[in-house]
Design an enzyme around this catalytic site. Sequence first.
Site, PDB file in Angstrom:
ATOM      1  N   HIS A 150       0.652  -1.352  -0.016  1.00 46.64           N
ATOM      2  CA  HIS A 150       0.054   0.207  -0.111  1.00 46.64           C
ATOM      3  C   HIS A 150       0.754   1.250   0.081  1.00 46.64           C
ATOM      4  O   HIS A 150       2.142   1.257   0.198  1.00 46.64           O
ATOM      5  CB  HIS A 150      -0.757   0.079   1.276  1.00 46.64           C
ATOM      6  CG  HIS A 150      -1.835  -0.750   1.057  1.00 46.64           C
ATOM      7  ND1 HIS A 150      -2.294  -2.045   1.609  1.00 46.64           N
ATOM      8  CD2 HIS A 150      -3.460  -0.813   0.679  1.00 46.64           C
ATOM      9  CE1 HIS A 150      -3.138  -2.677   1.341  1.00 46.64           C
ATOM     10  NE2 HIS A 150      -3.811  -1.932   0.944  1.00 46.64           N
ATOM     11  N   LYS A 154      -0.763   4.553   4.496  1.00 46.83           N
ATOM     12  CA  LYS A 154      -1.550   3.670   5.243  1.00 46.83           C
ATOM     13  C   LYS A 154      -1.170   3.607   6.582  1.00 46.83           C
ATOM     14  O   LYS A 154       0.171   3.063   6.744  1.00 46.83           O
ATOM     15  CB  LYS A 154      -1.458   2.459   4.466  1.00 46.83           C
ATOM     16  CG  LYS A 154      -2.639   1.514   4.873  1.00 46.83           C
ATOM     17  CD  LYS A 154      -3.099   0.329   4.111  1.00 46.83           C
ATOM     18  CE  LYS A 154      -4.078  -0.699   4.689  1.00 46.83           C
ATOM     19  NZ  LYS A 154      -5.367   0.029   5.048  1.00 46.83           N
TER      20      LYS A 154
END
Length: 243
Positions: A150, A154
């Site tokens: 990600h 995040k």
Amino acid sequence: MTITVVGIIGYTGRMGQAIARSIESHPTAALCGGVTRKQTLSEQHENSPLIVTDNPEELFPHCDVIVDFSHPTVTPMFARIAAQHGKAFLSGTTGLEEEGYAVLKEVAEKIPVLHAANTSLSLAVTRRLVRQAAALLKDLDYDISILDKHHRWKKDAPSGTALTLGQSALEGNEGTHEPTYASIRSGAIVGEHDVLFSGAGETINIQHTVTDRKVFARGAVQAAVWLAAQKPGFYAMDDVLGV
Ligand SMILES: NC(=O)c1ccc[n+]([C@@H]2O[C@H](COP(=O)([O-])OP(=O)(O)OC[C@H]3O[C@@H](n4cnc5c(N)ncnc54)[C@H](OP(=O)(O)O)[C@@H]3O)[C@@H](O)[C@H]2O)c1
């Protein structure tokens, strides 16, 4: 035609804005507004038809469904407020603690609630493939490893989706092999998951890749419209898709 009126918590965020755009092009959803802690933004919207406010009590009464993509520490509080107003509550926020889930399940006795760590419609299919592979390999010597990639912002790791995929593997193999997890946080990667089944000299890789958060937004809006028409209860994306 029934129009479903949606309010967004985490309105200014990456997902909040993607959902607002997705609602604009949805034939049966309308945006009512959103919650933000940014005072200046709510002042800018004073003459706008949208209700943009730091006070959920000003927004929730005007909505059919509340869509929450914010932070796990505040999701339970917003779920309780939605329940007080009798409004459906969809949360895509990840990293919830057990107590957070307990609150969602508690309010689901009064309102329809859906929690999904991943609102991509094709993830339901991926989960099914993982469950099936784990069931077929259940008595063999395979390791299950789940990698999530990600963007650098995040906050939770492993991702909520990685944990969901691990849960699907455990459903398939009935707990014979516990998955292990690894996470990469880098650049602007929207969301990639690999579920590896590795034996001696071979690996099966079931991969799910999202390159545009529109995918999550579209699934969230579809699920929100569906949820607003349901009876109180605790639902998942599988229920929306009927799988
Ligand atoms: N289910 C899915 O498919 C999916 C997909 C992507 C992301 N997610 C999850 O969705 C959540 C949001 O992701 P994102 O990338 O949009 O994050 P983001 O860009 O950081 O946005 C989060 C928003 O939540 C609001 N917020 C944060 N803390 C808050 C608090 N204490 N009280 C009230 N509002 C608060 C902030 O709004 P203000 O600063 O304006 O108050 C912020 O704009 C994360 O949990 C992420 O993992 C889920």
